[in-house]
Enzyme design. Structure first.
Site, short mmCIF file in Angstrom:
data_model
loop_
_atom_site.label_atom_id
_atom_site.label_comp_id
_atom_site.label_asym_id
_atom_site.label_seq_id
_atom_site.Cartn_x
_atom_site.Cartn_y
_atom_site.Cartn_z
N ASP A 96 0.62 5.29 -0.30
CA ASP A 96 -0.44 6.68 0.32
C ASP A 96 0.35 7.73 0.31
OD1 ASP A 96 -2.71 4.89 1.31
OD2 ASP A 96 -2.32 4.55 3.63
N ASP A 128 3.48 1.27 3.10
CA ASP A 128 3.04 1.07 4.89
C ASP A 128 3.33 -0.88 5.03
OD1 ASP A 128 1.54 0.85 6.56
OD2 ASP A 128 -0.19 1.91 5.82
N ASP A 180 0.69 -1.11 -0.30
CA ASP A 180 0.34 0.08 -0.07
C ASP A 180 1.10 1.48 0.21
OD1 ASP A 180 -2.38 1.60 0.26
OD2 ASP A 180 -2.86 1.74 2.46
#
Length: 403
Positions: free
Chosen positions: A117, A306, A115
């Site tokens: 972000d 992440d 992930d």
């Protein structure tokens, strides 16, 4: 951004405000219309995955989870009927995904999920950068991550997805990695992020005409990255005028005027050996340069993933093809060849929301980048194309007016 309270990443800091009932009802209805016309594909082994969703309930951010496909039924019909704000499925495969506790589910394996972000990237300040600028930076981080997954690990079953919100997800489904536990996945994270990178381990000893020499590892990994950086720098410096070349070297940490002169001479007289990875060919100056470049390469090449997402073997992740309730954009699967040209604030706009205007009241005025244009929108009543209206309402910057 799931939930009744929206976090705004628009260059003006964070502001919190509840969504009005009329807006919530409108978006729920239009999400349902989207799902009625849009086929959403199931992930592999969908019947062995847990499913979850967040409804448009007033004041609620609670996820409905511990669902299986047996509980949900036909996914397309379910999405049309319930029109959820956010939809998720588990990275894990279970023997009983609908069981009410994790222990009862019977974990079997899990995809390796990454992930990225936009608001968590090093050097990106959500209070200063616009949403569009952060997404652009996030795509660069995605390309660096894919370099690791493709080149260093050689994964073959990878899929890339624009999350519809802050960034990108990458799903790795190679059979040999699905059984990895959290600690093994953490080692992958540490490698990608260069945590505690062994710089001495970038160098190996090899035989050369009856003697040995120390060379950078050039067949892959961080050694190959540092070697490429060294060769690129050497080639650049060899083409520059001496004064400019010395100034460029002195921009690197730990290299002063005298050392810069020594290193430049070594690079020019021993370039072939240095290109072959020999860190001793140019004397101590070359080794100092390698150590300095290693720090620069780590800073430029790491992918700020992440960590908790990747190490979690039971993570719920957004369903590709669904809508993101914090933006109104589609969670968009991407072919690797299409990533460079992908424009999230244009290409992820659902076609279902194009072609007609709606009336909204803008509550958070200011700059907006959307559908290939950047403009300023004033506070108050407006008639806008529905896709823009849905975007602004989902982002917490507007409310629905009666038609």
């Amino acid at each position: 951004w799931p939930g009744e309270t929206q976090r705004l990443y628009d260059g003006h800091g964070y502001r919190r405000r509840p969504m009005e009932a009329r807006t919530r009802t409108y978006l729920e209805g239009r999400f349902g219309d989207y799902y009625r016309r849009s086929g959403v594909s199931l992930p592999p082994a969908a019947d062995r995955r847990e499913w979850g969703y967040i409804p448009w309930s007033a004041g609620s951010t609670t996820m409905v989870r511990h669902q299986s496909l047996l509980d949900i039924g036909d996914l397309g019909d379910f999405l049309h009927r319930t029109a959820p704000r956010h939809v998720y499925f588990s990275s894990a495969r279970f023997s009983d995904p609908g069981a009410g506790s994790m222990d009862e589910k019977g974990w079997q394996s899990a995809d390796l999920v990454f992930d990225l972000d936009a608001d968590h990237l090093p050097g990106v300040d959500p209070e200063e950068a616009s949403y569009a600028e952060m997404l652009a930076e996030c795509k660069e981080a995605l390309l660096r991550l894919l370099s690791f997954l493709d080149d260093d690990f050689g994964f073959e079953e990878t899929s890339v997805v624009f999350s519809g919100g802050r960034g990108y997800h990458v799903h790795v489904r190679d059979p040999e990695i699905r059984g990895l536990d959290s600690e093994a996945r953490r080692e992958i994270v540490d490698y990608v992020r260069a945590i505690d990178l062994d710089r001495e381990g970038l160098i190996e000893t090899e035989s050369n005409q009856g003697t040995t020499r120390r060379v950078l590892r050039r067949r892959g990994g961080w050694g190959a990255r540092v070697h490429a950086g060294l060769v690129d720098l050497a080639e650049t410096l060899r083409e520059m005028e001496e004064t400019a070349a010395l100034e460029r070297l002195q921009e690197l940490d730990g290299i002063g005027e005298g050392r810069a002169e020594t290193i430049l001479g070594q690079l020019r007289h021993n370039f072939d050996a240095i290109r072959a990875g020999n860190v001793e060919a140019g004397g101590p100056g070359t080794r100092i340069l390698v150590d300095t470049l290693a720090e620069d390469v780590v800073d430029s090449d790491t992918a700020p993933i992440d960590e908790p997402v990747t190490t979690d073997t039971k993570r719920l992740i957004r369903l590709p093809g669904s809508l993101h309730g914090g933006s109104g954009l589609a969670v968009t699967p991407l072919d690797h060849a299409d990533i460079d040209d992908f424009r999230p604030l244009e290409d992820a706009i659902p076609g279902r929301f194009r072609g007609r205007d709606i009336r909204i009241t803008v509550t958070d005025p200011g700059e907006v980048t959307f559908d290939g244009d950047t403009f300023s929108i004033q506070e108050g009543k407006h008639s806008v194309e529905e896709c823009l209206g849905v975007f602004l309402m989902s982002r917490g910057r507007a409310e629905k007016r009666t038609e």
